[in-house]
Design a protein around this motif. Structure first.
Motif, PDB file in Angstrom:
ATOM      1  N   MET A   1       0.857  -1.178   0.000  1.00 49.35           N
ATOM      2  CA  MET A   1       0.000   0.000   0.000  1.00 49.35           C
ATOM      3  C   MET A   1       0.903   1.241   0.000  1.00 49.35           C
ATOM      4  N   THR A   2       0.599   2.190  -0.857  1.00 47.84           N
ATOM      5  CA  THR A   2       1.406   3.408  -0.896  1.00 47.84           C
ATOM      6  C   THR A   2       1.198   4.226   0.370  1.00 47.84           C
ATOM      7  N   THR A   3       2.143   5.108   0.636  1.00 51.01           N
ATOM      8  CA  THR A   3       2.048   5.960   1.821  1.00 51.01           C
ATOM      9  C   THR A   3       0.785   6.810   1.780  1.00 51.01           C
ATOM     10  N   ILE A   4       0.459   7.345   0.609  1.00 47.86           N
ATOM     11  CA  ILE A   4      -0.756   8.170   0.478  1.00 47.86           C
ATOM     12  C   ILE A   4      -1.984   7.355   0.830  1.00 47.86           C
ATOM     13  N   ASN A   5      -2.101   6.174   0.258  1.00 49.06           N
ATOM     14  CA  ASN A   5      -3.271   5.330   0.517  1.00 49.06           C
ATOM     15  C   ASN A   5      -3.314   4.874   1.964  1.00 49.06           C
ATOM     16  N   GLN A   6      -2.157   4.535   2.508  1.00 49.39           N
ATOM     17  CA  GLN A   6      -2.092   4.104   3.907  1.00 49.39           C
ATOM     18  C   GLN A   6      -2.528   5.250   4.828  1.00 49.39           C
ATOM     19  N   HIS A   7      -2.022   6.452   4.542  1.00 52.31           N
ATOM     20  CA  HIS A   7      -2.397   7.614   5.352  1.00 52.31           C
ATOM     21  C   HIS A   7      -3.897   7.888   5.239  1.00 52.31           C
ATOM     22  N   TYR A  43      10.025  13.029  -4.335  1.00 53.87           N
ATOM     23  CA  TYR A  43      10.756  13.270  -3.089  1.00 53.87           C
ATOM     24  C   TYR A  43      10.470  12.250  -1.995  1.00 53.87           C
ATOM     25  N   PHE A  44       9.805  11.155  -2.318  1.00 50.19           N
ATOM     26  CA  PHE A  44       9.432  10.160  -1.318  1.00 50.19           C
ATOM     27  C   PHE A  44      10.665   9.616  -0.598  1.00 50.19           C
ATOM     28  N   GLN A  45      10.574   9.527   0.739  1.00 49.65           N
ATOM     29  CA  GLN A  45      11.638   8.956   1.556  1.00 49.65           C
ATOM     30  C   GLN A  45      11.112   7.922   2.546  1.00 49.65           C
ATOM     31  N   GLY A  46       9.844   8.011   2.887  1.00 48.18           N
ATOM     32  CA  GLY A  46       9.239   7.019   3.765  1.00 48.18           C
ATOM     33  C   GLY A  46       9.213   7.346   5.236  1.00 48.18           C
ATOM     34  N   ASN A  47      10.102   8.243   5.677  1.00 46.11           N
ATOM     35  CA  ASN A  47      10.151   8.548   7.107  1.00 46.11           C
ATOM     36  C   ASN A  47       9.778   9.995   7.432  1.00 46.11           C
ATOM     37  N   ARG A  48       9.454  10.773   6.401  1.00 47.25           N
ATOM     38  CA  ARG A  48       9.006  12.152   6.599  1.00 47.25           C
ATOM     39  C   ARG A  48       8.254  12.586   5.343  1.00 47.25           C
ATOM     40  N   SER A  49       7.614  13.716   5.432  1.00 43.02           N
ATOM     41  CA  SER A  49       6.834  14.214   4.301  1.00 43.02           C
ATOM     42  C   SER A  49       7.747  14.565   3.128  1.00 43.02           C
ATOM     43  N   CYS A 105      -7.300  13.780  13.848  1.00 48.35           N
ATOM     44  CA  CYS A 105      -7.242  12.453  13.222  1.00 48.35           C
ATOM     45  C   CYS A 105      -6.075  12.359  12.247  1.00 48.35           C
ATOM     46  N   ASP A 106      -5.846  13.432  11.507  1.00 47.42           N
ATOM     47  CA  ASP A 106      -4.754  13.504  10.536  1.00 47.42           C
ATOM     48  C   ASP A 106      -3.401  13.424  11.234  1.00 47.42           C
ATOM     49  N   ARG A 107      -3.236  14.143  12.321  1.00 44.08           N
ATOM     50  CA  ARG A 107      -1.963  14.156  13.050  1.00 44.08           C
ATOM     51  C   ARG A 107      -1.656  12.788  13.659  1.00 44.08           C
ATOM     52  N   VAL A 108      -2.667  12.126  14.168  1.00 44.38           N
ATOM     53  CA  VAL A 108      -2.463  10.789  14.740  1.00 44.38           C
ATOM     54  C   VAL A 108      -2.043   9.819  13.637  1.00 44.38           C
ATOM     55  N   ALA A 109      -2.748   9.859  12.518  1.00 43.84           N
ATOM     56  CA  ALA A 109      -2.426   8.955  11.409  1.00 43.84           C
ATOM     57  C   ALA A 109      -1.023   9.220  10.866  1.00 43.84           C
ATOM     58  N   ALA A 110      -0.670  10.481  10.673  1.00 35.67           N
ATOM     59  CA  ALA A 110       0.659  10.816  10.153  1.00 35.67           C
ATOM     60  C   ALA A 110       1.749  10.324  11.111  1.00 35.67           C
ATOM     61  N   LYS A 112       1.602   7.763  13.102  1.00 33.00           N
ATOM     62  CA  LYS A 112       1.689   6.305  12.970  1.00 33.00           C
ATOM     63  C   LYS A 112       2.431   5.906  11.694  1.00 33.00           C
ATOM     64  N   ILE A 113       2.141   6.596  10.603  1.00 26.49           N
ATOM     65  CA  ILE A 113       2.756   6.255   9.318  1.00 26.49           C
ATOM     66  C   ILE A 113       4.264   6.512   9.358  1.00 26.49           C
ATOM     67  N   TYR A 114       4.660   7.684   9.844  1.00 24.31           N
ATOM     68  CA  TYR A 114       6.074   8.047   9.803  1.00 24.31           C
ATOM     69  C   TYR A 114       6.904   7.404  10.913  1.00 24.31           C
TER      70      TYR A 114
END
Length: 185
Positions: A1-7, A43-49, A105-110, A112-114
């Protein structure tokens, strides 16, 4: 799952827990626009925006400028000129409560993702406390967001999301009593 979709999925789950069903489904759809998606891919890195990496390279981020102007759950959407000072300074306007809850909700999800396995219930609060954006929030918006972030850190997800759901139910009742049209996105 891509980061966008996961988020998007994580925010959607959180919004559903709070009774924000429509906002959960429509959250961050602008990320699929070429303006935002192309920056994320480059610019995808996986650990930050990816926006941070573009900002470092260019001095600004086209994706963020596009995104914040189309998504009302971002505090930057609500920045405007200070009507009292009339000196051209920019301040945060009061956000409607449903967008404050979506921002939470957005901050909690972000977080978790990062942070992945390093996430804990204090992560979203710590990110907020270490950021500069808290200074731009309208006092009411700041109070409500901080209440949710501290509650999450101290009481956990189950109690915080249950509180947010009850809060949103009361907010809708309040709007109906005032005779206001309820627009939740």
């Amino acid at each position: 799952m891509t980061t966008i979709n996961q988020h998007k999925y994580e925010v959607g789950k959180n919004c559903f827990k709070c009774g924000l069903y429509k906002q959960g489904l429509l959250h961050d759809l602008s990320k699929y626009s070429w303006t935002e998606f192309s920056v994320g891919a480059k610019y995808f890195q996986g650990n930050r925006s990816p926006n941070e990496a573009e900002r470092e390279e260019k001095g600004y981020t086209s994706s963020w400028l596009h995104h914040k102007g189309r998504n009302k759950h971002h505090l930057e959407y609500w920045l405007d000129y200070d009507l009292e000072k009339k000196d051209g300074s920019v301040v945060g306007m009061k956000m409607p409560d449903n967008y404050i809850v979506e921002m939470f909700c957005d901050r909690v999800a972000a977080s978790k993702i990062y942070l992945k396995e390093n996430y804990n219930d204090s992560s979203a609060l710590n990110y907020y406390l270490n950021g500069k954006s808290k200074y731009l929030l309208h006092p009411y918006t700041k109070k409500q967001l901080e209440k949710l972030l501290y509650m999450l850190a101290e009481k956990g997800e189950e109690k915080t999301f249950a509180y947010a759901k009850a809060y949103m139910k009361a907010y809708r009742k309040y709007l109906r009593r005032k005779g206001q049209k309820i627009i939740l996105f």
